[in-house]
Design a protein around this motif. Structure first.
Motif, PDB file in Angstrom:
ATOM      1  N   SER A 174     -20.712  -7.131   1.579  1.00 33.77           N
ATOM      2  CA  SER A 174     -19.806  -8.272   1.743  1.00 33.77           C
ATOM      3  C   SER A 174     -18.731  -8.274   0.650  1.00 33.77           C
ATOM      4  O   SER A 174     -17.546  -8.554   0.926  1.00 33.77           O
ATOM      5  N   ARG A 175     -19.106  -7.991  -0.558  1.00 37.62           N
ATOM      6  CA  ARG A 175     -18.136  -7.965  -1.659  1.00 37.62           C
ATOM      7  C   ARG A 175     -17.125  -6.839  -1.458  1.00 37.62           C
ATOM      8  O   ARG A 175     -15.915  -7.025  -1.670  1.00 37.62           O
ATOM      9  N   LEU A 176     -17.619  -5.689  -1.068  1.00 37.54           N
ATOM     10  CA  LEU A 176     -16.716  -4.556  -0.842  1.00 37.54           C
ATOM     11  C   LEU A 176     -15.769  -4.835   0.311  1.00 37.54           C
ATOM     12  O   LEU A 176     -14.565  -4.513   0.236  1.00 37.54           O
ATOM     13  N   HIS A 177     -16.292  -5.421   1.355  1.00 33.64           N
ATOM     14  CA  HIS A 177     -15.456  -5.751   2.525  1.00 33.64           C
ATOM     15  C   HIS A 177     -14.354  -6.713   2.110  1.00 33.64           C
ATOM     16  O   HIS A 177     -13.176  -6.536   2.489  1.00 33.64           O
ATOM     17  N   PHE A 178     -14.658  -7.703   1.353  1.00 29.90           N
ATOM     18  CA  PHE A 178     -13.661  -8.674   0.911  1.00 29.90           C
ATOM     19  C   PHE A 178     -12.584  -8.024   0.056  1.00 29.90           C
ATOM     20  O   PHE A 178     -11.378  -8.252   0.273  1.00 29.90           O
ATOM     21  N   ALA A 179     -13.030  -7.207  -0.934  1.00 34.09           N
ATOM     22  CA  ALA A 179     -12.071  -6.563  -1.836  1.00 34.09           C
ATOM     23  C   ALA A 179     -11.155  -5.612  -1.076  1.00 34.09           C
ATOM     24  O   ALA A 179      -9.922  -5.586  -1.299  1.00 34.09           O
ATOM     25  N   THR A 180     -11.706  -4.833  -0.173  1.00 35.70           N
ATOM     26  CA  THR A 180     -10.923  -3.854   0.572  1.00 35.70           C
ATOM     27  C   THR A 180      -9.906  -4.539   1.486  1.00 35.70           C
ATOM     28  O   THR A 180      -8.710  -4.162   1.530  1.00 35.70           O
ATOM     29  N   LYS A 181     -10.350  -5.530   2.191  1.00 33.98           N
ATOM     30  CA  LYS A 181      -9.462  -6.257   3.111  1.00 33.98           C
ATOM     31  C   LYS A 181      -8.328  -6.934   2.354  1.00 33.98           C
ATOM     32  O   LYS A 181      -7.147  -6.903   2.787  1.00 33.98           O
ATOM     33  N   THR A 182      -8.663  -7.531   1.218  1.00 32.58           N
ATOM     34  CA  THR A 182      -7.660  -8.251   0.423  1.00 32.58           C
ATOM     35  C   THR A 182      -6.603  -7.304  -0.114  1.00 32.58           C
ATOM     36  O   THR A 182      -5.382  -7.557   0.011  1.00 32.58           O
ATOM     37  N   LEU A 183      -7.035  -6.227  -0.718  1.00 28.53           N
ATOM     38  CA  LEU A 183      -6.104  -5.276  -1.315  1.00 28.53           C
ATOM     39  C   LEU A 183      -5.257  -4.590  -0.231  1.00 28.53           C
ATOM     40  O   LEU A 183      -4.035  -4.363  -0.403  1.00 28.53           O
ATOM     41  N   ALA A 184      -5.872  -4.240   0.861  1.00 31.35           N
ATOM     42  CA  ALA A 184      -5.138  -3.563   1.953  1.00 31.35           C
ATOM     43  C   ALA A 184      -4.028  -4.449   2.517  1.00 31.35           C
ATOM     44  O   ALA A 184      -2.904  -3.968   2.798  1.00 31.35           O
ATOM     45  N   SER A 185      -4.315  -5.717   2.651  1.00 26.36           N
ATOM     46  CA  SER A 185      -3.310  -6.621   3.215  1.00 26.36           C
ATOM     47  C   SER A 185      -2.161  -6.845   2.227  1.00 26.36           C
ATOM     48  O   SER A 185      -0.981  -6.960   2.636  1.00 26.36           O
ATOM     49  N   LYS A 186      -2.476  -6.873   0.927  1.00 29.31           N
ATOM     50  CA  LYS A 186      -1.443  -7.116  -0.068  1.00 29.31           C
ATOM     51  C   LYS A 186      -0.580  -5.884  -0.331  1.00 29.31           C
ATOM     52  O   LYS A 186       0.602  -5.993  -0.705  1.00 29.31           O
ATOM     53  N   LEU A 187      -1.104  -4.714  -0.111  1.00 29.72           N
ATOM     54  CA  LEU A 187      -0.379  -3.488  -0.411  1.00 29.72           C
ATOM     55  C   LEU A 187       0.160  -2.830   0.864  1.00 29.72           C
ATOM     56  O   LEU A 187       0.672  -1.703   0.809  1.00 29.72           O
ATOM     57  N   GLU A 188       0.053  -3.527   1.982  1.00 29.19           N
ATOM     58  CA  GLU A 188       0.536  -3.000   3.263  1.00 29.19           C
ATOM     59  C   GLU A 188       2.032  -2.721   3.218  1.00 29.19           C
ATOM     60  O   GLU A 188       2.530  -1.793   3.868  1.00 29.19           O
ATOM     61  N   VAL A 189       2.786  -3.529   2.432  1.00 28.25           N
ATOM     62  CA  VAL A 189       4.228  -3.375   2.372  1.00 28.25           C
ATOM     63  C   VAL A 189       4.619  -1.995   1.852  1.00 28.25           C
ATOM     64  O   VAL A 189       5.667  -1.445   2.231  1.00 28.25           O
ATOM     65  N   TYR A 190       3.800  -1.412   1.034  1.00 25.36           N
ATOM     66  CA  TYR A 190       4.118  -0.105   0.463  1.00 25.36           C
ATOM     67  C   TYR A 190       3.880   1.012   1.447  1.00 25.36           C
ATOM     68  O   TYR A 190       4.342   2.131   1.261  1.00 25.36           O
ATOM     69  N   ARG A 191       3.222   0.706   2.575  1.00 25.99           N
ATOM     70  CA  ARG A 191       2.937   1.724   3.574  1.00 25.99           C
ATOM     71  C   ARG A 191       4.228   2.193   4.242  1.00 25.99           C
ATOM     72  O   ARG A 191       4.413   3.397   4.488  1.00 25.99           O
ATOM     73  N   LYS A 192       5.118   1.307   4.437  1.00 28.75           N
ATOM     74  CA  LYS A 192       6.339   1.674   5.137  1.00 28.75           C
ATOM     75  C   LYS A 192       7.246   2.533   4.255  1.00 28.75           C
ATOM     76  O   LYS A 192       7.936   3.434   4.736  1.00 28.75           O
ATOM     77  N   THR A 193       7.179   2.275   2.943  1.00 27.69           N
ATOM     78  CA  THR A 193       8.014   3.059   2.041  1.00 27.69           C
ATOM     79  C   THR A 193       7.412   4.421   1.737  1.00 27.69           C
ATOM     80  O   THR A 193       8.146   5.405   1.516  1.00 27.69           O
ATOM     81  N   LEU A 194       6.116   4.531   1.743  1.00 26.44           N
ATOM     82  CA  LEU A 194       5.455   5.784   1.360  1.00 26.44           C
ATOM     83  C   LEU A 194       5.222   6.710   2.553  1.00 26.44           C
ATOM     84  O   LEU A 194       5.058   7.924   2.369  1.00 26.44           O
ATOM     85  N   THR A 195       5.195   6.216   3.678  1.00 27.99           N
ATOM     86  CA  THR A 195       4.954   7.067   4.836  1.00 27.99           C
ATOM     87  C   THR A 195       6.291   7.502   5.477  1.00 27.99           C
ATOM     88  O   THR A 195       7.308   6.860   5.338  1.00 27.99           O
TER      89      THR A 195
END
Lengths: 195, 318
Positions: A174-195
């Motif tokens: 549960s802790r890992l799921h929360f951390a992963t989901k949170t970080l992924a959603s916050k850093l999604e903006v960098y996906r468009k610039t890096l890909t």
């Protein structure tokens, strides 16, 4: 008389420790080779990215193992036991220092940008991603951050993390799921610039 | 080993997922877009973390191995030489030197223990046999005389009493033989008598027994003043040699230190002259031995001093 050499690489960590308990020095050497990098990077991450401290703690950890090999219970996983010992060493060090550096506690350094030089956009974006990742990890709760780092930085399984931190498997999940989901959603903006 | 969800997302594309894996990844991604985003995030995070890892210095391994060498060197001698010799691998337990040495040590100790025990037992047996023999000798006590013995506590006194009984028995036998109404004279075989006396007087206990015999006999035999009838000796039977010997003996018995003269007060009538001679000689011999072996013997009874008159009567012919 031994006719064939032992293939130490084929043995598990627990078997190597049993050989070491009987006095086989090469078994211990094999164990050292397997976990040297793991432990030094663990201490490097946990001890404010201090290379010398990481090296000293790694040396202390393995000398403790040499002096008292019977402290290891062969019924347990050697990997989790070693990480548990290392984690406790870090906790003791925190108490000694009586300070905590949350900004770089669990986040590796080494993402310093080159000063004055013009970086390509991708590299800038990458650097930005790294800094943002560091920033977002700082914002996380320590329990979530610790689980996330053990999973993604150390490469441990959920079961191993549960044994090291002495918590339930479900709690780790549960802790890992929360951390992963949170970080992924916050850093999604960098996906468009890096890909 | 079950794969983690993050590993599945990192390794596979969305269309490659199996129905079971689709169920697993639903926690992280509901559709393909979210799945792709998660996949990118996990890849970038891993790459970032891998780039930040450091290498251990080369001297670190050397330091750790040197510590290992110094620590295990102390145990090496015992583990690699003595231990290997005593407990070699690959051998059955019975053929291991440690086990064999242990068996040998137990056997030797057991043998020594048993040897000591058997030696002690042997000595105890000998002592016990001697004691039993002496007890058996002591058990042969004539009837009526048990009350005469004093209660003794130690073995030496018991032995003394046993010997006294032996002498007493022998003397009674001699007295019986001599008192028989036979005309057979006891040959004045002084050597034999002397031998008898020597046998009796060689032991110190016998001398004391003889001295004590007076008391016993005195107690057993009623001490009446000698009757002239009892000691009557026909004149015609006396010979000069006998008279001389009798006078000599009388003089001897006249001494106040004598203790045996009273033993003869009960000489029966018509007793053989040799009987008195025998007893007198015996008494004289024992007295001499007593004088040598001990201090001055005091008279044990007033009767001895008072019987000077008795002695005269005893040795005086009527």
């Amino acid at each position: 008389m031994k006719l064939f050499k032992k293939d130490y690489k084929a043995y598990s960590d627990e078997d190597l420790m049993r050989f070491f308990l009987k006095g086989d020095r090469k078994a211990f050497e094999q164990i050292y080779d397997r976990y040297e990098k793991y432990m030094i990077n663990f201490f490097y991450r946990k001890l404010w990215s201090d290379r010398e401290k990481a090296s000293d703690f790694t040396h202390d950890l393995f000398t403790k193992l040499i002096d008292n090999p019977k402290a290891f219970d062969p019924s347990r996983s050697f990997k989790t036991w070693l990480f548990s010992v290392a984690n406790n060493m870090c906790k003791n060090e925190y108490k000694k220092q009586e300070i905590r550096k949350p900004t770089s506690h669990d986040i590796p350094e080494g993402v310093d940008p080159k000063s004055g030089a013009a970086l390509p956009d991708s590299q800038v974006d990458k650097n930005n991603f790294n800094e943002q990742l560091k920033t977002e990890l700082d914002k996380l709760n320590e329990k979530h951050r610790q689980v996330f780092m053990l999973r993604h930085f150390e490469g441990l399984s959920l079961k191993e993390i549960a044994e090291i931190l002495e918590i339930n498997n479900g709690t780790v999940k549960s802790r890992l799921h929360f951390a992963t989901k949170t970080l992924a959603s916050k850093l999604e903006v960098y996906r468009k610039t890096l890909t | 080993m079950t794969k983690e969800v993050e590993d599945i997302i990192r390794e596979k594309a969305f269309f490659e997922l199996t129905p079971e894996e689709l169920i697993l990844i639903k926690e992280f991604a509901q559709d393909e877009e979210e799945y792709a985003n998660m996949k990118w995030f996990l890849d970038e995070t891993k790459a970032t973390f891998d780039a930040d890892k450091i290498e251990a210095p080369k001297e670190l391994k050397g330091e750790v191995m040197s510590h290992l060498t110094s620590t295990h060197k102390k145990k090496g001698y015992w583990l690699n030489s003595v231990g290997v010799f005593l407990m070699p691998e690959g051998r059955p337990m019975l053929r291991k030197p440690a086990f064999q040495l242990g068996i040998a040590a137990v056997a030797i100790l057991g043998f020594l223990f048993l040897y000591d025990n058997s030696n002690e037992l042997y000595q105890e047996t000998i002592v016990q046999n001697v004691v039993e023999e002496k007890n058996a000798e002591q058990s042969h006590i004539p009837a009526g005389k048990e009350e005469n013995f004093e209660e003794v506590d130690n073995e030496s006194d018991q032995q003394e009493m046993a010997i006294k009984e032996e002498v007493d028995d022998e003397q009674l036998e001699i007295v019986d033989e001599l008192s028989k109404t036979s005309n057979e004279k006891i040959v004045r075989d002084e050597p034999i008598l002397q031998e008898e006396l020597i046998l009796e007087t060689e032991e110190d206990e016998v001398q004391e027994v003889v001295a004590d015999e007076v008391n016993m006999n005195r107690m057993d035999y009623s001490f009446d003043s000698p009757q002239t009838d009892d000691i009557y000796v026909p004149e015609k039977e006396l010979s000069p040699s006998v008279m001389d010997s009798i006078s000599a003996i009388a003089n001897t018995f006249a001494q106040p230190t004598t203790t045996l003269s009273s033993t003869h007060h009960t000489v029966p009538e018509n007793a053989d002259l040799s009987f008195s001679e025998v007893t007198a000689v015996r008494a004289k011999k024992s007295m001499n031995a007593e004088a040598k072996a001990s201090e001055e013997i005091l008279p044990k009874s007033l009767h001895i001093n008072a019987t000077k008159e008795l002695n005269l009567l005893f040795f005086t012919e009527k």
